[in-house]
Design a protein around this motif. Structure first.
Motif, PDB file in Angstrom:
ATOM      1  N   PRO A   1       0.807  -1.221   0.000  1.00  0.00           N
ATOM      2  CA  PRO A   1       0.000   0.000   0.000  1.00  0.00           C
ATOM      3  C   PRO A   1       0.838   1.267   0.000  1.00  0.00           C
ATOM      4  O   PRO A   1       0.416   2.291  -0.545  1.00  0.00           O
ATOM      5  N   PHE A   2       2.033   1.235   0.610  1.00  0.00           N
ATOM      6  CA  PHE A   2       2.892   2.417   0.599  1.00  0.00           C
ATOM      7  C   PHE A   2       3.243   2.799  -0.836  1.00  0.00           C
ATOM      8  O   PHE A   2       3.207   3.978  -1.213  1.00  0.00           O
ATOM      9  N   GLU A   3       3.600   1.807  -1.640  1.00  0.00           N
ATOM     10  CA  GLU A   3       3.948   2.082  -3.029  1.00  0.00           C
ATOM     11  C   GLU A   3       2.738   2.573  -3.811  1.00  0.00           C
ATOM     12  O   GLU A   3       2.849   3.449  -4.672  1.00  0.00           O
ATOM     13  N   GLN A   4       1.549   2.011  -3.501  1.00  0.00           N
ATOM     14  CA  GLN A   4       0.344   2.458  -4.197  1.00  0.00           C
ATOM     15  C   GLN A   4      -0.023   3.899  -3.808  1.00  0.00           C
ATOM     16  O   GLN A   4      -0.466   4.684  -4.651  1.00  0.00           O
ATOM     17  N   ILE A   5       0.171   4.260  -2.544  1.00  0.00           N
ATOM     18  CA  ILE A   5      -0.113   5.631  -2.104  1.00  0.00           C
ATOM     19  C   ILE A   5       0.876   6.603  -2.752  1.00  0.00           C
ATOM     20  O   ILE A   5       0.497   7.675  -3.236  1.00  0.00           O
ATOM     21  N   LEU A   6       2.158   6.217  -2.775  1.00  0.00           N
ATOM     22  CA  LEU A   6       3.168   7.057  -3.422  1.00  0.00           C
ATOM     23  C   LEU A   6       2.836   7.259  -4.896  1.00  0.00           C
ATOM     24  O   LEU A   6       2.920   8.389  -5.411  1.00  0.00           O
ATOM     25  N   GLN A   7       2.441   6.188  -5.579  1.00  0.00           N
ATOM     26  CA  GLN A   7       2.110   6.299  -6.995  1.00  0.00           C
ATOM     27  C   GLN A   7       0.886   7.189  -7.207  1.00  0.00           C
ATOM     28  O   GLN A   7       0.832   7.958  -8.168  1.00  0.00           O
ATOM     29  N   THR A   8      -0.086   7.095  -6.277  1.00  0.00           N
ATOM     30  CA  THR A   8      -1.268   7.965  -6.365  1.00  0.00           C
ATOM     31  C   THR A   8      -0.872   9.436  -6.255  1.00  0.00           C
ATOM     32  O   THR A   8      -1.368  10.287  -7.003  1.00  0.00           O
ATOM     33  N   LEU A   9       0.034   9.748  -5.331  1.00  0.00           N
ATOM     34  CA  LEU A   9       0.501  11.132  -5.198  1.00  0.00           C
ATOM     35  C   LEU A   9       1.223  11.582  -6.469  1.00  0.00           C
ATOM     36  O   LEU A   9       1.019  12.710  -6.951  1.00  0.00           O
ATOM     37  N   LYS A  10       2.049  10.711  -7.020  1.00  0.00           N
ATOM     38  CA  LYS A  10       2.766  11.055  -8.251  1.00  0.00           C
ATOM     39  C   LYS A  10       1.798  11.258  -9.417  1.00  0.00           C
ATOM     40  O   LYS A  10       1.972  12.168 -10.235  1.00  0.00           O
ATOM     41  N   ASP A  11       0.769  10.373  -9.484  1.00  0.00           N
ATOM     42  CA  ASP A  11      -0.219  10.500 -10.563  1.00  0.00           C
ATOM     43  C   ASP A  11      -0.952  11.842 -10.490  1.00  0.00           C
ATOM     44  O   ASP A  11      -1.406  12.369 -11.520  1.00  0.00           O
ATOM     45  N   ASN A  12      -1.087  12.369  -9.256  1.00  0.00           N
ATOM     46  CA  ASN A  12      -1.741  13.661  -9.060  1.00  0.00           C
ATOM     47  C   ASN A  12      -0.733  14.813  -9.003  1.00  0.00           C
ATOM     48  O   ASN A  12      -1.096  15.939  -8.627  1.00  0.00           O
ATOM     49  N   GLU A  13       0.531  14.491  -9.374  1.00  0.00           N
ATOM     50  CA  GLU A  13       1.620  15.470  -9.419  1.00  0.00           C
ATOM     51  C   GLU A  13       1.816  16.194  -8.085  1.00  0.00           C
ATOM     52  O   GLU A  13       2.143  17.385  -8.023  1.00  0.00           O
ATOM     53  N   ILE A  14       1.629  15.437  -6.992  1.00  0.00           N
ATOM     54  CA  ILE A  14       1.800  15.999  -5.640  1.00  0.00           C
ATOM     55  C   ILE A  14       3.212  15.706  -5.155  1.00  0.00           C
ATOM     56  O   ILE A  14       3.659  14.552  -5.169  1.00  0.00           O
ATOM     57  N   HIS A  15       3.909  16.727  -4.727  1.00  0.00           N
ATOM     58  CA  HIS A  15       5.255  16.559  -4.165  1.00  0.00           C
ATOM     59  C   HIS A  15       5.356  17.085  -2.726  1.00  0.00           C
ATOM     60  O   HIS A  15       6.339  16.835  -2.032  1.00  0.00           O
ATOM     61  N   THR A  16       4.297  17.821  -2.293  1.00  0.00           N
ATOM     62  CA  THR A  16       4.334  18.404  -0.950  1.00  0.00           C
ATOM     63  C   THR A  16       2.972  18.262  -0.275  1.00  0.00           C
ATOM     64  O   THR A  16       1.938  18.539  -0.899  1.00  0.00           O
ATOM     65  N   ILE A  17       3.005  17.831   0.975  1.00  0.00           N
ATOM     66  CA  ILE A  17       1.798  17.796   1.819  1.00  0.00           C
ATOM     67  C   ILE A  17       2.057  18.770   2.962  1.00  0.00           C
ATOM     68  O   ILE A  17       2.929  18.536   3.807  1.00  0.00           O
ATOM     69  N   GLU A  18       1.336  19.883   2.963  1.00  0.00           N
ATOM     70  CA  GLU A  18       1.614  20.897   3.982  1.00  0.00           C
ATOM     71  C   GLU A  18       1.122  20.489   5.365  1.00  0.00           C
ATOM     72  O   GLU A  18       1.633  20.952   6.375  1.00  0.00           O
ATOM     73  N   GLY A  19       0.145  19.602   5.401  1.00  0.00           N
ATOM     74  CA  GLY A  19      -0.415  19.160   6.675  1.00  0.00           C
ATOM     75  C   GLY A  19       0.148  17.827   7.123  1.00  0.00           C
ATOM     76  O   GLY A  19       1.361  17.598   7.092  1.00  0.00           O
ATOM     77  N   ASN A  20      -0.751  16.928   7.527  1.00  0.00           N
ATOM     78  CA  ASN A  20      -0.357  15.648   8.109  1.00  0.00           C
ATOM     79  C   ASN A  20      -0.963  14.483   7.336  1.00  0.00           C
ATOM     80  O   ASN A  20      -1.742  14.661   6.391  1.00  0.00           O
ATOM     81  N   LEU A  21      -0.612  13.281   7.767  1.00  0.00           N
ATOM     82  CA  LEU A  21      -1.211  12.042   7.269  1.00  0.00           C
ATOM     83  C   LEU A  21      -2.198  11.567   8.324  1.00  0.00           C
ATOM     84  O   LEU A  21      -1.837  11.447   9.502  1.00  0.00           O
ATOM     85  N   LYS A  22      -3.446  11.294   7.914  1.00  0.00           N
ATOM     86  CA  LYS A  22      -4.464  10.917   8.895  1.00  0.00           C
ATOM     87  C   LYS A  22      -5.305   9.749   8.389  1.00  0.00           C
ATOM     88  O   LYS A  22      -5.468   9.566   7.183  1.00  0.00           O
TER      89      LYS A  22
END
Length: 457
Positions: free
Chosen positions: A120-141
C-alpha cells in the motif's frame, strides 16, 4: 436392488470398522471422557453416510473459518475486493496539498499484509505522483477508525498476542508488531529485548520474559487490553536465543501506520510539513488502494489460519446494530437452506472457546458449497499444504481440510475423495483432552484419515 444392497453392506462395514476404531481409542486410559463427534456426508446424495454423535455442539476452533469464508463467497463473491480511499483534505495547488492526506478504510483486513504483493505504501506514493503531488503541507491521517468491533467471548490472555489482533475499519500489517528477544546463558535468566518493529515510544512495556530450555520455542504471552499502551510480556524464550521473534497485537494502529507512511514518503521525495489544518476542509478524491480478491483472502485465511482475516471478513459482512453477528449468520444461511439455529457464533475466526457448532451442520454447509470451486480450492490438502501439511501423509492427497485447535480441542473439516472415487464432506471434532494426550490425539486423526478415504460406497 442388488446395487443398493451392496452399497448398504459397504456402508455398514465401514461404520462398524470406524465405530470399533473410535471405541478402542476411547477405551484407553484417560480417554473415556473425551467427546468425539463425526459427520461424513455424500456430496452426491447430500445424506450423511456416517454419523457418530454428529449433532453434538462443540467449539469449532479454526474450522469456523470455513463457515466464515464460505459466507464471504456467497455474500460478497470470490471476485470482491476492498477499496481503501485516498483523499486530500484541502485543495491541491501546484503540486502542494494545502491540508492533510486522508485514508479511509472500509475494513480491508489485508491492508499492508506482507502475505500479498500489493504494497500500500507504493500504491499511495504512486497515487501522489499521478496527481503530481510533491508536498503535503499538513499531516497524514486515518478517518473513521475510532470504533473497532471487538469480538465478545475472547479470553483476556489472548488479546495482546498476534492471534488476538482484532480488525477495525482500518488495519495495517495484520495489526501486528514483532519483538526480538535475546535469551540468557542459563535457564531462568532474564531475556532482553533486542528490538521491536514497528515500534511506538508511547508504549509502556514491562518485560518479564525469562530464559527457558534450549529448543523450547515461543512460550511468551503478551498481555494488554484493547487500545491500551500498557503492555506486559511474560513467559520464556529458548536458551541462548538471538533475535528470537515473537509477535504481538498493535494497540494503536492509526499512529503506527501514519508514522511508517511518513518515513516511506519522505524517503521517496515527498515533503510533509505537519502544519495544523481544520478537519472540515473540502475533501478531494485522489485514488485508492485495492485489496486482493476474496478468493485470495480466503485461501490465505484457510491455508495459514489467519484470525484477523477471518474476523475482518465477518465484521465487514455484518454491520453492528440491532442484530448480533450470531443473528446475521444464522439468518443468512437459513435463507440458503442451512439451519444453524442451535449453535453460537461470537467471531469469524473461532478464537472464542464459547463458539459452538456441530459436525452435522458443518458438513451440511460444506455440501451446500460443493460447486464453488474457488472456495474448495482455498482449502489446504492434507499431507501437503498449510496447517495440515504434516497430517494424513498416507492419504494420497485425497483430503482437503481445515484444522482447528484451541486448548483441549482439535478439529478437522473439509472434503475428501474416497478410494472408490466418490466425493464427501466431512467433519470430526475431538474435545476434552489434556496436553499429555495431544500426541495420542494426533495419531488418532492420522489413522482416522487413512480409514476414512478407504470408504468404498
Amino acid at each position: 436392488m442388488k446395487i443398493i444392497c451392496a452399497i448398504l453392506l459397504q456402508l455398514n462395514l465401514f461404520s462398524t470398522g470406524i465405530n470399533k476404531f473410535i471405541r478402542d481409542f476411547r477405551s484407553q486410559p484417560g480417554h473415556e471422557a473425551l467427546n468425539i463427534s463425526v459427520s461424513i456426508r455424500s456430496l452426491g446424495s447430500g445424506q450423511q453416510v456416517y454419523d457418530h454423535f454428529s449433532e453434538m455442539n462443540l467449539p469449532p476452533a479454526s474450522t469456523l473459518k470455513l463457515i466464515t469464508t464460505a459466507t464471504a463467497f456467497e455474500y460478497l463473491s470470490g471476485k470482491y475486493r476492498f477499496e481503501t480511499m485516498i483523499y486530500s483534505n484541502g485543495r491541491v495547488v501546484n503540486g502542494k496539498v494545502q491540508g492533510d492526506i486522508l485514508l479511509e478504510g472500509i475494513g480491508d483486513p489485508t491492508f499492508g499484509s506482507p502475505r500479498f504483493k500489493n504494497n500500500p505504501f507504493e500504491q499511495i506514493l504512486q497515487t501522489l505522483k499521478d496527481n503530481e503531488i510533491h508536498t503535503i503541507e499538513g499531516n497524514l491521517k486515518v478517518l473513521n477508525n475510532d470504533a473497532s468491533t471487538f469480538p465478545p467471548g475472547w479470553l483476556a490472555g489472548d488479546i495482546g498476542n498476534y492471534y488476538g489482533a482484532f480488525s477495525s475499519n482500518f488495519n495495517f500489517n495484520e495489526n501486528l508488531y514483532t519483538v526480538y528477544f535475546n535469551g540468557g546463558a542459563k535457564e531462568g535468566d532474564p531475556a532482553g529485548i533486542a528490538s521491536i518493529s514497528p515500534y511506538d515510544e508511547s508504549w509502556k512495556i514491562r518485560n518479564e520474559v525469562k530464559t527457558g530450555e534450549a529448543g523450547s520455542g515461543d512460550q511468551v504471552n503478551i498481555l494488554n487490553l484493547p487500545f491500551s499502551n500498557d503492555i506486559q510480556m511474560v513467559g520464556t524464550v529458548p536458551l541462548n536465543a538471538r533475535n528470537f521473534a515473537v509477535k504481538g497485537a498493535i494497540p494503536n494502529v492509526n499512529k503506527i501506520f501514519t508514522d511508517s507512511l511518513y518515513t516511506f514518503l519522505t524517503r521517496n521525495g515527498i515533503t510533509i510539513g505537519k502544519k495544523l489544518f481544520p478537519e472540515n476542509l473540502q475533501n478531494e478524491e485522489l485514488g485508492s488502494v485495492i485489496s486482493p480478491d476474496i478468493s485470495e483472502i480466503a485461501r490465505e485465511t484457510n491455508y495459514k489460519s489467519v484470525n484477523i482475516f477471518a474476523d475482518g471478513l465477518a465484521n465487514f459482512m455484518w454491520t453492528p446494530g440491532n442484530k448480533s453477528y450470531d443473528e446475521f449468520l444464522k439468518e443468512f444461511w437459513k435463507e440458503k437452506g442451512i439451519d444453524l439455529g442451535s449453535h453460537r457464533f461470537l467471531d469469524g475466526s473461532g478464537l472464542s472457546p464459547l463458539n459452538t457448532v456441530s459436525c452435522r451442520s458443518m458438513t451440511a454447509l460444506l455440501a451446500r458449497m460443493k460447486n464453488n470451486t474457488g472456495f474448495i480450492a482455498g482449502i489446504p490438502v492434507a499431507g501437503r499444504d498449510g496447517t495440515v501439511a504434516g497430517l494424513g501423509k498416507n492419504t494420497g492427497g485425497r483430503i482437503s481440510a481445515k484444522s482447528g485447535s484451541i486448548t483441549g480441542t482439535r478439529n478437522y473439516a473439509g472434503y475428501f475423495t474416497s478410494a472408490a472415487g466418490k466425493k464427501y464432506a466431512f467433519s470430526i471434532f475431538v474435545n476434552g483432552f489434556n496436553d499429555d494426550q495431544s500426541r495420542e490425539v494426533r495419531t488418532f486423526f492420522d489413522e482416522f484419515f487413512t480409514k476414512m478415504v478407504a470408504l468404498k460406497e
